[in-house]
Each structure stands twice: as structure tokens, then as C-alpha cells.
Scaffold this motif. Sequence first.
Motif, PDB file in Angstrom:
ATOM      1  N   LYS A 143       1.049  -1.113   0.265  1.00  0.00           N
ATOM      2  CA  LYS A 143       0.071  -0.107  -0.046  1.00  0.00           C
ATOM      3  C   LYS A 143       0.867   1.038   0.001  1.00  0.00           C
ATOM      4  N   SER A 144       0.667   2.179  -0.905  1.00  0.00           N
ATOM      5  CA  SER A 144       1.499   3.295  -0.948  1.00  0.00           C
ATOM      6  C   SER A 144       1.064   4.432   0.011  1.00  0.00           C
ATOM      7  N   PHE A 145       1.953   5.331   0.374  1.00  0.00           N
ATOM      8  CA  PHE A 145       1.805   6.214   1.251  1.00  0.00           C
ATOM      9  C   PHE A 145       0.687   7.361   0.709  1.00  0.00           C
ATOM     10  N   LEU A 146      -0.327   7.598   1.433  1.00  0.00           N
ATOM     11  CA  LEU A 146      -1.483   8.311   0.989  1.00  0.00           C
ATOM     12  C   LEU A 146      -1.436   9.654   1.548  1.00  0.00           C
ATOM     13  N   PRO A 147      -0.879  10.751   0.714  1.00  0.00           N
ATOM     14  CA  PRO A 147      -0.674  12.292   1.225  1.00  0.00           C
ATOM     15  C   PRO A 147      -1.876  12.728   1.341  1.00  0.00           C
ATOM     16  N   GLY A 148      -2.975  12.745   0.899  1.00  0.00           N
ATOM     17  CA  GLY A 148      -4.363  13.181   1.062  1.00  0.00           C
ATOM     18  C   GLY A 148      -4.847  12.858   2.553  1.00  0.00           C
ATOM     19  N   LYS A 149      -4.804  11.584   2.794  1.00  0.00           N
ATOM     20  CA  LYS A 149      -5.207  11.070   4.114  1.00  0.00           C
ATOM     21  C   LYS A 149      -4.578  11.617   5.209  1.00  0.00           C
ATOM     22  N   VAL A 150      -2.970  11.803   5.012  1.00  0.00           N
ATOM     23  CA  VAL A 150      -2.198  12.154   6.000  1.00  0.00           C
ATOM     24  C   VAL A 150      -2.236  13.498   6.294  1.00  0.00           C
ATOM     25  N   LYS A 151      -2.691  14.326   5.136  1.00  0.00           N
ATOM     26  CA  LYS A 151      -2.827  15.701   5.216  1.00  0.00           C
ATOM     27  C   LYS A 151      -4.132  16.054   6.167  1.00  0.00           C
ATOM     28  N   GLU A 152      -5.051  15.164   6.413  1.00  0.00           N
ATOM     29  CA  GLU A 152      -6.356  15.214   7.145  1.00  0.00           C
ATOM     30  C   GLU A 152      -5.853  15.374   8.553  1.00  0.00           C
ATOM     31  N   VAL A 153      -4.914  14.211   8.622  1.00  0.00           N
ATOM     32  CA  VAL A 153      -4.561  13.981  10.239  1.00  0.00           C
ATOM     33  C   VAL A 153      -3.575  15.085  10.699  1.00  0.00           C
ATOM     34  N   ILE A 154      -2.768  15.670   9.915  1.00  0.00           N
ATOM     35  CA  ILE A 154      -2.080  16.816  10.194  1.00  0.00           C
ATOM     36  C   ILE A 154      -3.119  17.986  10.572  1.00  0.00           C
ATOM     37  N   THR A 198       7.881   5.327  -4.737  1.00  0.00           N
ATOM     38  CA  THR A 198       7.262   4.651  -3.273  1.00  0.00           C
ATOM     39  C   THR A 198       7.131   5.680  -2.315  1.00  0.00           C
ATOM     40  N   ASP A 199       7.988   6.880  -2.367  1.00  0.00           N
ATOM     41  CA  ASP A 199       8.031   7.766  -1.268  1.00  0.00           C
ATOM     42  C   ASP A 199       7.299   9.126  -1.646  1.00  0.00           C
ATOM     43  N   ASP A 200       6.747   9.729  -0.627  1.00  0.00           N
ATOM     44  CA  ASP A 200       5.926  10.946  -0.724  1.00  0.00           C
ATOM     45  C   ASP A 200       5.948  11.826   0.495  1.00  0.00           C
ATOM     46  N   TYR A 201       5.461  12.969   0.294  1.00  0.00           N
ATOM     47  CA  TYR A 201       5.269  13.659   1.408  1.00  0.00           C
ATOM     48  C   TYR A 201       4.191  14.705   1.526  1.00  0.00           C
ATOM     49  N   THR A 202       3.551  15.332   2.539  1.00  0.00           N
ATOM     50  CA  THR A 202       2.347  16.353   2.554  1.00  0.00           C
ATOM     51  C   THR A 202       2.727  17.199   3.809  1.00  0.00           C
ATOM     52  N   ARG A 203       1.989  18.154   3.668  1.00  0.00           N
ATOM     53  CA  ARG A 203       1.969  19.047   4.870  1.00  0.00           C
ATOM     54  C   ARG A 203       0.912  19.873   4.804  1.00  0.00           C
ATOM     55  N   ASP A 204       0.711  20.504   6.061  1.00  0.00           N
ATOM     56  CA  ASP A 204      -0.383  21.468   6.307  1.00  0.00           C
ATOM     57  C   ASP A 204      -0.037  22.607   7.311  1.00  0.00           C
ATOM     58  N   THR A 205      -1.060  23.590   7.247  1.00  0.00           N
ATOM     59  CA  THR A 205      -0.623  24.618   8.230  1.00  0.00           C
ATOM     60  C   THR A 205      -1.740  25.134   9.056  1.00  0.00           C
ATOM     61  N   PHE A 206      -1.668  25.929  10.155  1.00  0.00           N
ATOM     62  CA  PHE A 206      -2.583  26.379  11.013  1.00  0.00           C
ATOM     63  C   PHE A 206      -2.015  27.941  11.491  1.00  0.00           C
ATOM     64  N   GLN A 207      -2.967  28.949  11.263  1.00  0.00           N
ATOM     65  CA  GLN A 207      -2.558  30.092  11.842  1.00  0.00           C
ATOM     66  C   GLN A 207      -3.749  30.645  12.506  1.00  0.00           C
ATOM     67  N   ASN A 208      -3.566  31.237  13.829  1.00  0.00           N
ATOM     68  CA  ASN A 208      -4.425  32.189  14.366  1.00  0.00           C
ATOM     69  C   ASN A 208      -4.064  33.584  14.754  1.00  0.00           C
ATOM     70  N   ASP A 209      -4.668  34.365  15.552  1.00  0.00           N
ATOM     71  CA  ASP A 209      -4.009  35.705  15.738  1.00  0.00           C
ATOM     72  C   ASP A 209      -2.707  35.846  16.121  1.00  0.00           C
ATOM     73  N   ASN A 210      -2.457  35.104  16.805  1.00  0.00           N
ATOM     74  CA  ASN A 210      -0.873  35.143  17.540  1.00  0.00           C
ATOM     75  C   ASN A 210       0.065  34.257  17.174  1.00  0.00           C
ATOM     76  N   MET A 211      -0.284  32.956  16.650  1.00  0.00           N
ATOM     77  CA  MET A 211       0.589  32.042  16.241  1.00  0.00           C
ATOM     78  C   MET A 211       0.143  31.220  15.123  1.00  0.00           C
ATOM     79  N   PHE A 212       1.440  30.702  14.677  1.00  0.00           N
ATOM     80  CA  PHE A 212       1.207  29.989  13.175  1.00  0.00           C
ATOM     81  C   PHE A 212       1.906  28.376  13.656  1.00  0.00           C
ATOM     82  N   GLY A 213       1.415  27.430  12.955  1.00  0.00           N
ATOM     83  CA  GLY A 213       1.834  26.142  13.073  1.00  0.00           C
ATOM     84  C   GLY A 213       1.983  25.439  11.668  1.00  0.00           C
ATOM     85  N   ILE A 214       3.127  24.638  11.093  1.00  0.00           N
ATOM     86  CA  ILE A 214       3.364  23.978  10.300  1.00  0.00           C
ATOM     87  C   ILE A 214       3.824  22.697  10.576  1.00  0.00           C
TER      88      ILE A 214
END
Length: 157
Positions: free
Chosen positions: A33-44, A132-148
Amino acid sequence: MEKVLEKLAVLHEGEDKHTRVVVQSKLPYIPKKSFLPGKVKEVINEVLREKLTGVQYDGEQAPYLVREIADEVKNRCKGKFQDHTCAFDPPECGVLPELHFERYKIVVQAVIGETRGQGLQMAARCFWDKDTDDYTRDTFQNDNMFGIAAVFGLYMY
């Protein structure tokens, strides 16, 4: 491979002349089974929202919080949830069975920081197999901080 067979032949030199040595690799070269970037992005996305919503940036607590985020993302991608291995029953533990990546090395890179109107760019490089290899990322931001958070799935041959 020939050198290995030669060394094995020397080891068996004193034995029966009709002894045949067969070396087989039992490791799969193609993942089931391959790495699933879409599903992992939902988890992030889910983990970043859970951990950072309503939180004020604190430089003292940031290292602990970013470690907690990275560990939680990694555990969920490995099929672990709330400090126990999941038996893949989604109603019970909340982890989808497709997130259990056999023979994949999961690497998580997470960053949080204070928002003060600045810009930020994040880059990563990795030597990998494009099949076989892949990656994904996601970000979060509010008024005073960010997360990646970025997750790399590297198949271990």
C-alpha cells in the motif's frame, strides 16, 4: 551476489558436492500500500487544530507543544492512538486502517512560532524513490501564532 555465493561455496566446500545454495530475498520491493498524502494531510490538519486552537503563543512552552504535535501526527500515521496500538476499528480508536503504512519510515517535521506580521517560507530536501516515497504538509494560523507540520513517508526496502 556472486561474491556472496562464492563465500557460501567456500563454507560448504567440505560438504557434499551436490549441495546447492539458494539465496532469496524475502523483502518486498514494492509496497503493498502506497503512502497516502491526502489522508495524512487530514491527520495533520486535525492535530494542528486540536493542539493550537485557542492557544496563546508562549516561547517557554513552544518546544514541548511542537514535540507533542509531531509525536501525535507520527503516532496516528503509524496506526497508534492515545498511547496504544490501534486494532483498526475506527469507532473504537478513531484511526483509519489505511493510515497503517507497513515498511514505511514516517518522519514528521513541525514548527510553531509567534505571528508578528512576518512572512515565513519552509523548505525541505530528501533523497528518495519517486515511485514509493512521498510527503504532505499543512498549516494552521490564528491571531498570535502559526503551526506547520510536514510528514515524509519513506519506504524501507
